[in-house]
Design an enzyme around this catalytic site. Structure first.
Site, short mmCIF file in Angstrom:
data_model
loop_
_atom_site.label_atom_id
_atom_site.label_comp_id
_atom_site.label_asym_id
_atom_site.label_seq_id
_atom_site.Cartn_x
_atom_site.Cartn_y
_atom_site.Cartn_z
CG ASP A 68 -2.13 0.88 0.96
OD1 ASP A 68 -2.94 0.53 0.10
OD2 ASP A 68 -2.26 1.94 1.61
CG ASP A 151 5.05 7.66 -11.28
OD1 ASP A 151 5.33 7.79 -10.08
OD2 ASP A 151 5.06 6.57 -11.87
P1 IMP Z 1 -2.19 2.14 -3.72
O1 IMP Z 1 -1.00 1.71 -2.99
O2 IMP Z 1 -2.39 1.37 -4.98
O3 IMP Z 1 -3.44 2.19 -2.88
O4 IMP Z 1 -1.91 3.61 -4.23
C1 IMP Z 1 -2.43 4.74 -3.62
C2 IMP Z 1 -2.36 5.92 -4.56
O5 IMP Z 1 -0.99 6.28 -4.77
C3 IMP Z 1 -2.94 5.69 -5.96
O6 IMP Z 1 -3.53 6.88 -6.38
C4 IMP Z 1 -1.75 5.38 -6.81
O7 IMP Z 1 -1.95 5.76 -8.15
C5 IMP Z 1 -0.67 6.22 -6.14
N1 IMP Z 1 0.62 5.57 -6.28
C6 IMP Z 1 1.01 4.40 -5.73
N2 IMP Z 1 2.27 4.11 -6.10
C7 IMP Z 1 2.67 5.14 -6.90
C8 IMP Z 1 3.87 5.39 -7.62
O8 IMP Z 1 4.85 4.63 -7.61
N3 IMP Z 1 3.90 6.53 -8.32
C9 IMP Z 1 2.86 7.41 -8.38
N4 IMP Z 1 1.71 7.21 -7.75
C10 IMP Z 1 1.61 6.07 -7.02
#
Ligand code: IMP
Length: 196
Positions: A68, A151
């Site tokens: 997460d 990103d």
């Molecule tokens: P989750 O871990 O998938 O719940 O991600 C939470 C939020 O952070 C989501 O909006 C993802 O798109 C964003 N996110 C997670 N990992 C990254 C990353 O490596 N780069 C950019 N955004 C991220």
């Protein structure tokens, strides 16, 4: 050894596959017939990662890891943090999320931020966690086409490019998820040695 990676995010699977040793077979949720939404209802990043692996163990009986991630912005007291995915609403739309963050930061000079990933691993009836952090700043506009999520507006410290302008290998080597997964891989190697 086989392990389920509890995510439906194909970008993450792609990132993580590059990091896990080839002799560990990573199964997707599809591979184990899991097509339901895994609950993520905790109020911390760590809590959500643990919730996901324990759900898979309980309902599908597989050893499993899950991650997460949250983006923590200093001037916003750590927001969006655990709520990063739904920052601009239930649609979980990356562009809307970025636009909201850029608007919230419009009047702030302090643009420091960090990505934090917690990876939870459930194996041999024990759950443990590994954290990876990448510090940087939020740019004023979006740059780049690679990657996903926030990103295009996150520039890691020491680089002139956003994550979305970088090669995936570089992002992995300095990024939050890469760091947390590297810790997971170290642990998996130790377990493999013990049982081989
Ligand atoms: P989750 O871990 O998938 O719940 O991600 C939470 C939020 O952070 C989501 O909006 C993802 O798109 C964003 N996110 C997670 N990992 C990254 C990353 O490596 N780069 C950019 N955004 C991220």
């Amino acid at each position: 050894m086989q392990l389920v990676f509890a995510t439906n995010n194909l970008n993450k699977v792609k990132e993580v596959q590059e990091l896990i040793p080839l002799n560990i077979k990573v199964l997707s949720l599809k591979d184990i017939g899991c097509f339901e939404e895994i609950p993520e209802t905790q109020d911390t990043i760590e809590g959500n990662a643990i919730q996901k692996v324990e759900f898979i163990k309980k309902h599908y009986d597989y050893d499993c890891f899950a991650d997460d991630t949250g983006l923590e912005v200093e001037a916003l007291n750590g927001a969006p943090g655990v709520y990063s995915a739904r920052y601009a609403g239930e649609l979980r739309d990356a562009n809307n999320n970025m636009n909201k963050l850029l608007t919230e930061l419009a009047n702030h000079n302090n643009r420091n931020a960090q990505f934090k990933t917690v990876v939870a691993l459930h194996i041999n009836n024990t759950t443990q966690t590994f954290t990876g952090i990448c510090q940087g700043e939020i740019t004023k506009t979006k740059h780049g086409e690679n990657g996903f999520g926030y990103d295009p507006i996150f520039k890691p410290n020491g680089f002139d490019e956003t994550f979305a302008e970088m090669d995936l290998k570089i992002k992995n080597s300095i990024g939050h998820r890469g760091k947390a997964i590297a810790k997971l891989v170290n642990l998996l190697k130790t377990i493999e040695q013990k049982f081989s």
